[in-house]
Design an enzyme around this catalytic site. Sequence first.
Site, PDB file in Angstrom:
ATOM      1  N   SER A 250       0.830  -1.199   0.000  1.00  0.00           N
ATOM      2  CA  SER A 250       0.000   0.000   0.000  1.00  0.00           C
ATOM      3  C   SER A 250       0.867   1.250   0.000  1.00  0.00           C
ATOM      4  CB  SER A 250      -0.933   0.011   1.210  1.00  0.00           C
ATOM      5  OG  SER A 250      -0.292   0.636   2.281  1.00  0.00           O
ATOM      6  N   LYS A 251       0.206   2.363  -0.366  1.00  0.00           N
ATOM      7  CA  LYS A 251       0.992   3.596  -0.446  1.00  0.00           C
ATOM      8  C   LYS A 251       1.488   4.017   0.935  1.00  0.00           C
ATOM      9  CE  LYS A 251      -3.107   6.462  -0.623  1.00  0.00           C
ATOM     10  NZ  LYS A 251      -3.919   7.395  -1.358  1.00  0.00           N
ATOM     11  N   ARG A 252       0.889   3.437   1.968  1.00  0.00           N
ATOM     12  CA  ARG A 252       1.372   3.710   3.321  1.00  0.00           C
ATOM     13  C   ARG A 252       2.825   3.252   3.488  1.00  0.00           C
ATOM     14  NH1 ARG A 252      -1.317   5.890   7.209  1.00  0.00           N
ATOM     15  NH2 ARG A 252      -3.460   6.371   6.696  1.00  0.00           N
TER      16      ARG A 252
END
Length: 548
Positions: A250-252
């Site tokens: 994820s972009k996290r």
Amino acid sequence: MAVTRFAPSPTGYLHIGGARTALFDLLWAKKTGGKFVLRIEDTDQSRNSPTAAKQVMDDLKWLGIQWDQGPQVGGPAEPYFQSQRLDIYNKYIKQLLDSGKAYYCFESADELEQMRKQAAAKKQNFIYQRPKTFPNASDVEKAKVQGRDVVVRFCMPEEEIVVDDVIRGQVKFKGSEISDLIILKNDGFPTYHFACVVDDELMGITHVIRGQEHLMNTPGHIALQKALGFKTPVYAHMSLTVSEGGGKMSKRDRAKVLKEAIKKSQGLDMEALASAGGINITELEEFISGDAMPDTPAVDAMAEYLHMDLPEINIVDFFKSGYLPQALVNFIALLGYSAPVDKEVLTLQELIDTFDSSRFNKTNSLFDRKKLLSFNMEHIKLLSADELLSRYKDFLKVVNSPAAKADDALLKRVLKASEGARTLAEIDHKSRFLFTEDDKIEYNQKDVDKVLLNNNGQGLTMLAELKEHLRNLPTLNDKTIEDMLRGLAEQKQVGLGKVAQPLRLAICGTTISLPIFESIDMLGLEATVRRIERTIKKFADKIVKEIK
Ligand code: GLU
């Protein structure tokens, strides 16, 4: 003949997981001589960004995943943006309302939250209680006048619903354990579930391939299909891809790496960092100390400001890191799927030709970045010189490299000298010295100590000698340079590195560059001599012995 569809909700860039779904949509359709449809699911007005749909399409095209029907190319079921199909959905909503298979309700978000809490307190799943009698038209008018939310829910049947999944086999759900789905929202837009079911039917979709996270949505979709008299397509829910850290890609992940780097670095100018990211200092502080996450462009810009690489998640990230689309396609095709062939490096056409829908894996797959790198290296080798040049130029442009302005002949020489490179970024880094002004060369201090200053400036002395030898060469090309360097090493009874490394450092500032002979040849005699002189001048006083 399969008609498949990729149906992204355009909330940002195309994610690597979405690209994999799109790729299998394409493979399945092409292998069976069918069609691949692209549909933009933009019914969530709060999450859509105006440029995101174009970005997703650009990313797909860059990967070579071209749709047969959809935006930009048209097709029999136009329009392919769901936000432009509201009349169509309303017709089917009305059909369900008229036949008593759907009903209006008026709860506010707070009231629903209350109900959820009550269920949680009783350790029960929240199931919306269907009213005994459904509100009529005048109730709806009244609710509207009172400013209440007005939505439409679909009556989920009580019966068992079986999802017959190509990958997972039969998965059974109890209809009685699923809340009546909201199908029309207060803003007049249908929910994802409803628009998706209507469009799959109207677009003639025969096979729905999507991520495993959608499996729990499927019983609701099947129930809707039955209620509307639609066909149920074949379903294939692909297993999850996990990052090396174990979590979802994820972009996290990118934000997390950035946050750690900011926390570790000392003496950072926080104001400058925030402004590089286009955020204010409070937002930056909230990011570093809390859960707040700046948006993707801000994260990217701050990483660039810090000269750091973040783990690639979106397709553009891979593009900017110097991956070829061919390598990415090959790599994602083997996530959750085993091609029935005895080699791993495969072109898109080979993937299509060998596609076999019984070869999906049920288990999660690991996103192995080392493997991706080695695939990239192999695909760089597979390209013709012209194809590679064109990909390389696209890459240089997108990363704003000073090499973007170079002429094709020089770039071709750079590429030829870069055999075995793993990414286009690596080629760019190793050849930046050719496109950097003499006085902008940055010296790596560790390399300077080791290669030039060590042993009482042995490397610097060597440079002074080399300068003369280079000047005396009757012709300059990679062969004469090689002979001269090897001859000198022999004469001095030292390894080639002792001669070549100081030279490399003088022209590049580091000991990592393209092969040295070609490097000098490409840089040319004048610039090489100039850089040798500058280097001697810059470091001569750092050692005791005098160097002329
Ligand atoms: N719009 C949905 C998404 O982006 C599509 C899911 C589906 O393929 O049905 O996740």
